[in-house]
Design a protein around this motif. Structure first.
Motif, mmCIF file in Angstrom:
data_model
loop_
_atom_site.group_PDB
_atom_site.id
_atom_site.type_symbol
_atom_site.label_atom_id
_atom_site.label_comp_id
_atom_site.label_asym_id
_atom_site.label_seq_id
_atom_site.Cartn_x
_atom_site.Cartn_y
_atom_site.Cartn_z
ATOM 1 N N GLY A 16 38.500 -33.357 17.412
ATOM 2 C CA GLY A 16 37.234 -34.039 17.188
ATOM 3 C C GLY A 16 36.561 -34.547 18.444
ATOM 4 O O GLY A 16 35.693 -35.425 18.385
ATOM 5 N N VAL A 17 36.943 -33.999 19.597
ATOM 6 C CA VAL A 17 36.350 -34.402 20.871
ATOM 7 C C VAL A 17 35.275 -33.386 21.248
ATOM 8 O O VAL A 17 35.567 -32.193 21.391
ATOM 9 C CB VAL A 17 37.398 -34.483 21.995
ATOM 10 C CG1 VAL A 17 36.748 -34.912 23.311
ATOM 11 C CG2 VAL A 17 38.520 -35.447 21.611
ATOM 12 N N SER A 18 34.041 -33.840 21.401
ATOM 13 C CA SER A 18 32.973 -32.952 21.864
ATOM 14 C C SER A 18 32.970 -32.927 23.389
ATOM 15 O O SER A 18 33.524 -33.820 24.042
ATOM 16 C CB SER A 18 31.614 -33.421 21.346
ATOM 17 O OG SER A 18 31.272 -34.687 21.900
ATOM 18 N N ALA A 54 41.800 -37.529 23.895
ATOM 19 C CA ALA A 54 41.749 -37.981 22.505
ATOM 20 C C ALA A 54 42.657 -39.184 22.297
ATOM 21 O O ALA A 54 42.313 -40.122 21.563
ATOM 22 C CB ALA A 54 42.133 -36.842 21.566
ATOM 23 N N ALA A 55 43.830 -39.180 22.939
ATOM 24 C CA ALA A 55 44.750 -40.308 22.824
ATOM 25 C C ALA A 55 44.145 -41.584 23.400
ATOM 26 O O ALA A 55 44.509 -42.693 22.992
ATOM 27 C CB ALA A 55 46.061 -39.983 23.540
ATOM 28 N N ASP A 56 43.201 -41.449 24.333
ATOM 29 C CA ASP A 56 42.496 -42.589 24.925
ATOM 30 C C ASP A 56 41.202 -42.916 24.180
ATOM 31 O O ASP A 56 40.396 -43.715 24.656
ATOM 32 C CB ASP A 56 42.179 -42.305 26.394
ATOM 33 C CG ASP A 56 43.373 -42.531 27.316
ATOM 34 O OD1 ASP A 56 44.440 -42.930 26.809
ATOM 35 O OD2 ASP A 56 43.229 -42.311 28.536
ATOM 36 N N ASN A 57 41.001 -42.290 23.036
ATOM 37 C CA ASN A 57 39.792 -42.455 22.220
ATOM 38 C C ASN A 57 38.526 -42.057 22.972
ATOM 39 O O ASN A 57 37.468 -42.672 22.806
ATOM 40 C CB ASN A 57 39.662 -43.865 21.636
ATOM 41 C CG ASN A 57 38.897 -43.849 20.308
ATOM 42 O OD1 ASN A 57 38.785 -42.814 19.645
ATOM 43 N ND2 ASN A 57 38.350 -44.983 19.929
ATOM 44 N N VAL A 58 38.638 -41.035 23.803
ATOM 45 C CA VAL A 58 37.456 -40.401 24.390
ATOM 46 C C VAL A 58 36.825 -39.528 23.304
ATOM 47 O O VAL A 58 37.459 -38.609 22.796
ATOM 48 C CB VAL A 58 37.831 -39.559 25.626
ATOM 49 C CG1 VAL A 58 36.645 -38.726 26.101
ATOM 50 C CG2 VAL A 58 38.329 -40.462 26.746
#
Length: 340
Positions: free
Chosen positions: A134-136, A92-96
């Motif tokens: 919010g990461v699927s 998530a921190a890497d905007n994955v």
């Protein structure tokens, strides 16, 4: 890593998917020590620093020996939940925005850990990541290719009560001497169960292994695929079929698949029209999560912002998401690129 550049900042905010991530390979030394102490498991290192010092591999097998030793600390449902959620926090921190992660059930069931413990823990981490970050994501069951096909069939049978949790099956571990053809029947059985198919091929193994993965396993995606670049007919076929390759630059460097990132084939793959994606593979062991793979490769080979954007779009297009979900996420990439 070198001083941050404007392209690094662009990469940091770029929406992306990760399609080649072994969840056991995201086990950071700090969590390894915490779980070893909690579960009273002896590991062959006396400090976090000693573990990191051991991450000096000359080939895939050197890495696998340490990888399996580290996995021994994973015993309970909570351990697997912690492992998964720790990865998703970094992703998530890497905007994955979406990740499709491999797990190796045989690594755990062969140690006496029940299949259900592994799956239920990972799914708890996956559900928490969706709700809180919010990461699927999707879960891919990988067969260990150094074991027999009969053992792979037994693993597929054990997986049947949990099939609704999986999006596909994969094939990993020691490649050389274990061609995809060894697993032709079990991949056909998995396909009959409605699962997507992917396989590691052409990392250390020859281009012939990529041909086998395509022609005998009928895979939907190739993991690695670097050595496809040695076969002109294979390059043409992969380009024509737009077969996704899940390439892992820092893994390739750490395992000596390439001697220097400047020698990495991604620019040539893009030039030849291959559907390439960038991923972190086993990031705890190979020195970087997905943004590090983008940034270090971009710096080494001179990727442009347009190429980086295309790699991110490829990551969603090559995923096992629905057509509608892909379109939504690709539009996010395009909107981000337009603003940047």
């Amino acid at each position: 890593m070198a001083q941050s550049s404007p392209l690094d900042a662009y990469i940091a905010g770029l929406p992306k998917a990760e399609l080649h991530l072994h969840i056991e390979g995201s086990l950071e030394p700090e969590l390894m020590f915490e779980l070893a102490q909690r579960n009273n498991v002896a590991i062959p290192y006396d400090s976090v620093q000693a573990v990191r010092a051991a991450y000096d591999f000359s080939n895939l097998q050197d890495f696998l020996d340490i990888y399996y030793a580290g996995a021994a600390v994973l015993l309970t449902r909570q351990d697997f939940e912690y492992l998964a959620f720790a990865y998703f926090q970094r992703a998530a921190a890497d905007n994955v925005r979406h990740a499709e992660i491999f797990f190796d059930p045989q690594t755990h069931t062969d140690r006496g850990v029940p299949f259900g413990v592994v799956v239920e823990g990972l799914i708890a981490g996956i559900d928490r990541a969706k709700a809180e970050l919010g990461v699927s994501s999707g879960l891919i069951l990988s067969f260990l290719r150094h074991l027999t096909e009969d053992e792979a069939f037994a693993t597929l049978e054990a997986a049947k009560p949990y099939l609704h949790h999986f999006i596909g099956v994969g094939l990993d571990s020691s490649e050389v001497g274990h061609p995809p053809s060894k697993f032709q029947r079990v991949f056909a059985a998995a396909r009959d169960l409605g699962l997507k198919l992917c396989a590691h091929a052409g990392e250390e193994g020859p281009p012939a292994y990529v041909h086998e993965a395509l022609d005998l396993l009928h895979i939907d995606r190739i993991d690695h695929g670097n050595r496809s670049m040695e076969d002109e007919s294979l390059i043409a076929r992969l380009a024509a079929e737009q077969m996704t390759l899940t390439v892992c630059p820092l893994s390739n460097l750490k395992l000596c698949v390439v001697k220097d990132l400047k020698d990495h084939p991604v620019p040539e793959m893009l030039r030849r029209g291959l559907h390439v994606t960038l991923n972190s593979d086993d990031p705890s062991y190979f020195g970087g999560y997905v943004n590090e793979n983008y940034s270090q490769l971009a710096q080494a080979v001179g990727l442009t912002r347009e190429q980086v954007t295309q790699l991110a779009k490829n990551s969603f297009e090559g995923s096992f998401l629905s057509t509608e979900e892909k379109a939504t996420l690709i539009s996010e990439v395009e909107s981000y690129a337009a603003k940047g």
